[in-house]
Design a protein around this motif. Structure first.
Motif, PDB file in Angstrom:
ATOM      1  N   HIS A  21      15.746  23.825  39.175  1.00  0.00           N
ATOM      2  CA  HIS A  21      16.585  24.850  39.410  1.00  0.00           C
ATOM      3  C   HIS A  21      16.442  25.638  38.252  1.00  0.00           C
ATOM      4  CE1 HIS A  21      20.574  25.715  39.724  1.00  0.00           C
ATOM      5  NE2 HIS A  21      21.376  25.544  38.590  1.00  0.00           N
ATOM      6  N   THR A  23      19.811  28.942  36.526  1.00  0.00           N
ATOM      7  CA  THR A  23      20.821  29.652  36.473  1.00  0.00           C
ATOM      8  C   THR A  23      20.161  30.742  36.156  1.00  0.00           C
ATOM      9  OG1 THR A  23      22.637  29.455  36.287  1.00  0.00           O
ATOM     10  CG2 THR A  23      21.446  28.338  35.123  1.00  0.00           C
ATOM     11  N   ILE A  25      22.785  32.973  33.445  1.00  0.00           N
ATOM     12  CA  ILE A  25      24.410  32.836  32.587  1.00  0.00           C
ATOM     13  C   ILE A  25      24.721  34.291  31.574  1.00  0.00           C
ATOM     14  CG2 ILE A  25      25.473  31.753  30.861  1.00  0.00           C
ATOM     15  CD1 ILE A  25      23.965  29.885  31.385  1.00  0.00           C
ATOM     16  N   TYR A  36      14.623  24.475  35.007  1.00  0.00           N
ATOM     17  CA  TYR A  36      14.714  23.393  34.498  1.00  0.00           C
ATOM     18  C   TYR A  36      13.486  22.517  35.620  1.00  0.00           C
ATOM     19  CZ  TYR A  36      19.350  23.992  32.608  1.00  0.00           C
ATOM     20  OH  TYR A  36      20.694  24.561  32.239  1.00  0.00           O
ATOM     21  N   ARG A  70      14.237  21.875  29.800  1.00  0.00           N
ATOM     22  CA  ARG A  70      14.874  23.598  30.659  1.00  0.00           C
ATOM     23  C   ARG A  70      14.736  24.343  29.255  1.00  0.00           C
ATOM     24  NH1 ARG A  70      19.642  24.416  25.644  1.00  0.00           N
ATOM     25  NH2 ARG A  70      21.251  22.658  27.155  1.00  0.00           N
ATOM     26  N   GLN A 127      22.163  21.432  37.419  1.00  0.00           N
ATOM     27  CA  GLN A 127      23.369  22.195  37.295  1.00  0.00           C
ATOM     28  C   GLN A 127      24.103  21.211  36.357  1.00  0.00           C
ATOM     29  OE1 GLN A 127      23.451  20.381  41.023  1.00  0.00           O
ATOM     30  NE2 GLN A 127      22.766  22.862  42.388  1.00  0.00           N
ATOM     31  N   ASP A 129      23.676  20.555  33.273  1.00  0.00           N
ATOM     32  CA  ASP A 129      23.769  21.167  32.289  1.00  0.00           C
ATOM     33  C   ASP A 129      23.899  22.550  31.668  1.00  0.00           C
ATOM     34  OD1 ASP A 129      21.853  20.906  29.041  1.00  0.00           O
ATOM     35  OD2 ASP A 129      20.989  22.539  30.706  1.00  0.00           O
ATOM     36  N   ARG A 130      24.468  23.379  32.583  1.00  0.00           N
ATOM     37  CA  ARG A 130      24.639  25.243  33.012  1.00  0.00           C
ATOM     38  C   ARG A 130      25.787  24.729  31.230  1.00  0.00           C
ATOM     39  NH1 ARG A 130      25.770  29.565  34.408  1.00  0.00           N
ATOM     40  NH2 ARG A 130      27.609  31.167  35.000  1.00  0.00           N
TER      41      ARG A 130
END
Length: 147
Positions: A21, A23, A25, A36, A70, A127, A129-130
């Motif tokens: 995954h 993402t 931010i 991740y 992470r 997901q 952990d965001r």
């Protein structure tokens, strides 16, 4: 005789290079990228039992841990302060008659099946952990802002 072998670089770890995954931010004036990875780690222990009336046959005992890690980057540079293990799955273990070198392919296959079975759960953990990462970024920002 006990022979302890720690093996962190099995062939199955090549699959851990691909993130499960990723993402992006935006936080303050900074853009962060979090990725991740589900990374297996296998430890092997070769045991040779001694019997008075027969030849010893080695036994390979193994245990595999699967961890979701992470990694965070900002402007293409790693930010080690935010990189960490966020989840550890229940270890899986077993044993094979014979040497660990001979059983390595069977162990790799079993660990790969375990990692595949936990893939969806690893994505869900990543997901979730965001929100935790945003809280960590808020905490660091609160410490650095002079007011």
């Amino acid at each position: 005789m006990f022979l302890i072998i720690a093996s962190q670089a099995l062939a199955i770890m090549a699959a851990a290079v691909t993130p499960v995954h990723s993402t992006e931010i935006s936080h303050g004036a900074q853009a962060y990228s979090a990725s991740y990875h589900a990374q297996p780690s296998v430890s092997l222990r070769e045991v040779e039992p001694r019997f008075a009336n027969r030849n010893a046959v080695p036994v390979c005992r193994w245990q595999a841990d699967l961890t979701v890690n992470r990694a965070v980057a900002a402007q293409g540079r790693a930010v080690p302060a935010f990189g960490k293990a966020i989840h550890r799955f229940t270890p899986v273990s077993g044993s094979y008659a014979g040497s660990c070198a001979a059983a390595r392919s069977q162990i790799n296959a079993e660990v790969a099946r375990y990692a595949q079975a936990k893939a969806a759960e690893a994505v869900a953990v990543a997901q979730q952990d965001r929100a935790v990462l945003v809280d960590e970024l808020d905490s660091v920002r609160a410490l650095t802002i002079q007011g």
